[in-house]
Each structure stands twice: as structure tokens, then as C-alpha cells.
Design a protein around this motif. Sequence first.
Motif, PDB file in Angstrom:
ATOM      1  N   ALA A 451      42.907  42.756  35.344  1.00 20.35           N
ATOM      2  CA  ALA A 451      43.443  42.393  36.666  1.00 20.35           C
ATOM      3  C   ALA A 451      44.933  42.103  36.630  1.00 20.35           C
ATOM      4  O   ALA A 451      45.584  42.077  37.682  1.00 20.35           O
ATOM      5  CB  ALA A 451      42.701  41.161  37.197  1.00 20.35           C
ATOM      6  N   SER A 470      43.688  35.656  44.229  1.00 21.25           N
ATOM      7  CA  SER A 470      42.790  36.389  43.348  1.00 21.25           C
ATOM      8  C   SER A 470      43.369  37.766  43.073  1.00 21.25           C
ATOM      9  O   SER A 470      44.164  38.298  43.862  1.00 21.25           O
ATOM     10  CB  SER A 470      41.400  36.521  43.973  1.00 21.25           C
ATOM     11  OG  SER A 470      41.457  37.314  45.158  1.00 21.25           O
ATOM     12  N   ARG A 471      42.962  38.334  41.953  1.00 20.44           N
ATOM     13  CA  ARG A 471      43.320  39.700  41.598  1.00 20.44           C
ATOM     14  C   ARG A 471      42.074  40.366  41.039  1.00 20.44           C
ATOM     15  O   ARG A 471      41.287  39.742  40.319  1.00 20.44           O
ATOM     16  CB  ARG A 471      44.464  39.722  40.581  1.00 20.44           C
ATOM     17  CG  ARG A 471      45.721  38.993  41.091  1.00 20.44           C
ATOM     18  CD  ARG A 471      46.936  39.296  40.261  1.00 20.44           C
ATOM     19  NE  ARG A 471      47.215  40.730  40.291  1.00 20.44           N
ATOM     20  CZ  ARG A 471      48.093  41.334  39.489  1.00 20.44           C
ATOM     21  NH1 ARG A 471      48.772  40.634  38.593  1.00 20.44           N
ATOM     22  NH2 ARG A 471      48.296  42.638  39.578  1.00 20.44           N
ATOM     23  N   GLU A 472      41.925  41.602  41.386  1.00 22.02           N
ATOM     24  CA  GLU A 472      40.716  42.316  40.964  1.00 22.02           C
ATOM     25  C   GLU A 472      40.995  43.159  39.723  1.00 22.02           C
ATOM     26  O   GLU A 472      42.078  43.747  39.601  1.00 22.02           O
ATOM     27  CB  GLU A 472      40.224  43.213  42.105  1.00 22.02           C
ATOM     28  CG  GLU A 472      39.769  42.436  43.332  1.00 22.02           C
ATOM     29  CD  GLU A 472      38.598  41.521  43.045  1.00 22.02           C
ATOM     30  OE1 GLU A 472      37.800  41.848  42.125  1.00 22.02           O
ATOM     31  OE2 GLU A 472      38.486  40.484  43.695  1.00 22.02           O
ATOM     32  N   PRO A 473      39.980  43.185  38.830  1.00 20.13           N
ATOM     33  CA  PRO A 473      38.650  42.569  38.939  1.00 20.13           C
ATOM     34  C   PRO A 473      38.586  41.180  38.315  1.00 20.13           C
ATOM     35  O   PRO A 473      39.056  40.961  37.197  1.00 20.13           O
ATOM     36  CB  PRO A 473      37.771  43.539  38.140  1.00 20.13           C
ATOM     37  CG  PRO A 473      38.686  44.073  37.066  1.00 20.13           C
ATOM     38  CD  PRO A 473      40.065  44.124  37.677  1.00 20.13           C
ATOM     39  N   GLY A 474      38.011  40.252  39.068  1.00 19.38           N
ATOM     40  CA  GLY A 474      37.562  38.984  38.526  1.00 19.38           C
ATOM     41  C   GLY A 474      38.592  38.034  37.974  1.00 19.38           C
ATOM     42  O   GLY A 474      38.381  37.483  36.885  1.00 19.38           O
ATOM     43  N   THR A 476      41.330  34.674  39.101  1.00 24.21           N
ATOM     44  CA  THR A 476      41.851  33.738  40.087  1.00 24.21           C
ATOM     45  C   THR A 476      42.920  32.865  39.450  1.00 24.21           C
ATOM     46  O   THR A 476      42.767  32.424  38.297  1.00 24.21           O
ATOM     47  CB  THR A 476      40.731  32.833  40.644  1.00 24.21           C
ATOM     48  OG1 THR A 476      39.717  33.650  41.239  1.00 24.21           O
ATOM     49  CG2 THR A 476      41.272  31.866  41.691  1.00 24.21           C
TER      50      THR A 476
END
Length: 518
Positions: A451, A470-474, A476
Amino acid sequence: MSWWREAVVYQIYVRSFADGDGDGVGDLAGVRRRLPHLVDLGVDAIWLTPFYPSPMADGGYDVSDYCDVDPLFGELADFDALLEQAHAAGLRVLADIVPNHTSDAHPWFAEALAAAPGEVARDRYLFRDGRGASGELPPNDWESVFGGPAWTRLPDGQWYLHLFSPEQPDLNWRNPQVRAEFQKVLEFWLDRGVDGFRIDVAHGMIKHPDLPDTGLDEQISLLGKGDLPYFDQDEVHEIYRDWRRLLDSYSGGRIGVAEAWASTSERLARYVRPDELHQAFNFALLEAPWSAAEFGSVVAESLATTAQVGATTTWVLGNHDVRRPVTRYGGGEIGHARARAAALLSFALPGSVYVYQGEELGLPEVLDLPDEARQDPIWHRSGGADLGRDGCRVPMPWSGGEPPYGFSAGPGWLPAPREWAGMTVAAQSGSAGSVLSTYREALALRREHPALGDGELSWLPAPEGVLAFSREPGFTCATNFGDAPVSLDLPGELLARSDGAGEWTGELPPSTTVWLGA
């Protein structure tokens, strides 16, 4: 993926990083010896401040020969060896180019002084007749960044422009010979294998052709905030389009990085349009006061404006020209906590990150240097009213319990405080909760986590005084800018904390950043 879009770049102020020959001044051999520290830290590239021949009126930013190494720092063979060793270690190398001005010891300026007013040799610089009955007044009201007027008068009556010290005469970038010469300079270092250039005063190379008065006092206070006829002129972008074509003609992803101050983020973004430079320093975060609202506004605006031109943002908290973050954020324990939290926050943002040497140790600004030790021209030109930049340039502490802490075999060129004994690289390497350990762990995670690096973020609802995204994936990130702990209901397991603590209970202390992962 272009490497610079998410690189962590480490700035080396060569004079103060590591001394290889024991003369008290950092050099290229010293940098080579300390490359393992940078590999362990987890950076992707290094930026070397000027190492060219120079009288050192401004720490090497007054260059007398752009295609050699000053004996103070070594010789060309030392640079080649450093480049080879850095590349072998997986580190790219950026050189610092100084195109706005030369040293007054440069052969061109010597020719200009020997020439009569109006002769061709003077056209490489900005010479003008003065105002007043006998030309005794400067050509306009421009001020030097270092204080005082930006003009110095010669015995023949003409004046020359220097936006910095009198030993740094400004070049005339409307002169084709100047442009051609710097093309050759860039080629010289690109042919040796450098991975790009940090461009000093990238916003200043073109001045308004009429050299008009500003009508303003304390003009430097407008740097990055208002319009000045000697900074951020539209014509400067022609230079960078030429340079981009040159950089693109070399393989390996060679880049240009602008030290540019502009009045708006939109104007700053112009330096990184697709046919210009690759990066521009984003000083907005550096200048932001410690506040969730201020940091959030800077991040949102910076990401939005660079996205309009398809570029990424750089995140910068310090450099060799500004007070260190620890001191800027309040000093003492609170300053240390905030600087650590700001660093971890910046590492989680989309784009590229710059780390100035010593930030990974939590070094504060040295404010109580002896007057006789100070060398910054700002200190001298202000008559001591402005402490200048020496306080953020005190040599790196590497090991031992006494100054200069392994920097040199003898005394360093600036004295290090005795309070730094517990802040050396050696002392912090063995401490799980140290600033250095936190940096190493965070930068390792930044490299490994899918991420982090380039990409996007999504803001999350958060209590007042807290920034969360938040940033993807998964992934914070949350930072508490307030003075009291806050309870947060955020998903994920603990990845890192800026305070070095090893657990997450859902309560975020003040001046702390936490990373959580799914």
C-alpha cells in the motif's frame, strides 16, 4: 514504475556527514565509508550537496569549476569510487547543481571584471548602471536572500546582481552561452553515471527583463508566498524542457529535482509537468505549523495539484537551510515526539520522501554555537542578528561519548554538543525504541508493504486534532496532533508507532503516529 515516484532520498551535507582524512571537514571518502548506514536505514538514493571547487563563501554553493572536485572533498577519482560503491549497494546518486549563480572566483566572472562596461564578457552576468546623478544608487530595490541589497558596485561604476552573497554573482540565463555551458556540465556528470540532479534555486534563474522595483521591504518573507520579479518567472520553464530532453536521452531513469519556491501549489506543479522536471521540493509541509488542520490541508492540496500534471509529491521536513524539525516543533521531549510523528506520517503518504542527515537520529538544532565558529554568510551579513543555518549543519555523531563522536579524527569544523553522546548512530542502533530504530523499521515496512509508496489515500473520519487515512490494500495511518490521548476505532494490527512502543490498545497518545495493517 519510475523509481523516483516513491523513492526515499537521503540528503548528505558533505561537509558534515563523515570525515575520511581527519581534517575536520566531511568529504567523499567519508561518505563512502558510511554508505552501510544508509543501506541499513533503507533509503533508495542519496543527494550530495556541492563538492565542486569553491572558495566556500557559502559552503560550496559558490562554484568556481563545475566539472571537478574541490580538494577539501577529494578528487574526481573519489567521486567515481563513491558512485561505483553506491550503485553496487543499490543506491542511486543525485548531484547538486548550482545554475543560478557562480562564485566570484569563476573564470567567467574574472573575465567580466576585466572587461569594460558593455563588453560581451559582462553579458554572462547581470551588470547594470546605477541610478542617481552619478550612478551611486543600486539599479533597483532588490534585496539579497542573505540580507542587504542584492547589488554590489564595482570601481568602474557599474553594479552586478547577486541574490545571495556578493561572492555569488547571478548568471544571465538569457545568454545562449550560459545555457550551452550548463548543458555541457550536465553531460559531464551524466556521462560519469550520476542518476540526476538537485537544482539549486531552480525558481530564480530567469529575472524579469525590465528588472523592476518591487516597492517592498523584507522581500525574502514573500519567498513562496508572493510574486517577486526575480523568482518563478514563466520563462524559466524553457530551460527545464531543454534539460528534460537531455535527461531522457540517457538510460536508467535520470532525473531533475527542483528546489523551487512558488506562490501557489499550482505554480509549483508547473515545474513537474510531463516535459519538465521529475520532482520539485514541496516545502509546504516543512512550513506547516504542528496542527492536524494545517498538515491535512497541505497534504490534500499538494496531492491534488501534482495529480493534475501526472506527477507525484515530495515530502520534506528538513534540509541544510532550515531549522531541524525537533526544534521547529517545540524542542525538548515534545519536539522529539512531534518530529518522530511527522516523519512516520510523511513516510505513509503517497509519493517520494526526503530525509536530511541526522533526522533519523532526532538531532535538534544547535542554537548555542560560539560566535567565532559560525560560518554562514547570513550570520555575517546580518551582523549576528540572524543565527543563520550553521545550527542544522553540525557534523553527524557516529559513535563514542565525546565530540566529535566519530565524525573525524580531530575536531569537527563545527563543534557538536556534549548532550549528543546518547544520540549517536552507535548508541541508538542497540535501542529498540530509539529514533533510529523507528526510522529503520518504518522505512523497511514502507519498502515491503504493497500500500505504501506511490498511489492514493482516502481520508478517514477522526476526532478533532487527529489525521487519519487509509491506503489500499490494508493500511491505516493516524496521527494525534493534540495534547491528550484519543481513543480510535481503527481496523488492523500494529505495524509501527512513532514513539517506539510495541503495542496498540486503541488509544493514541499525543504527538504520536501509528501504522496499522490488515
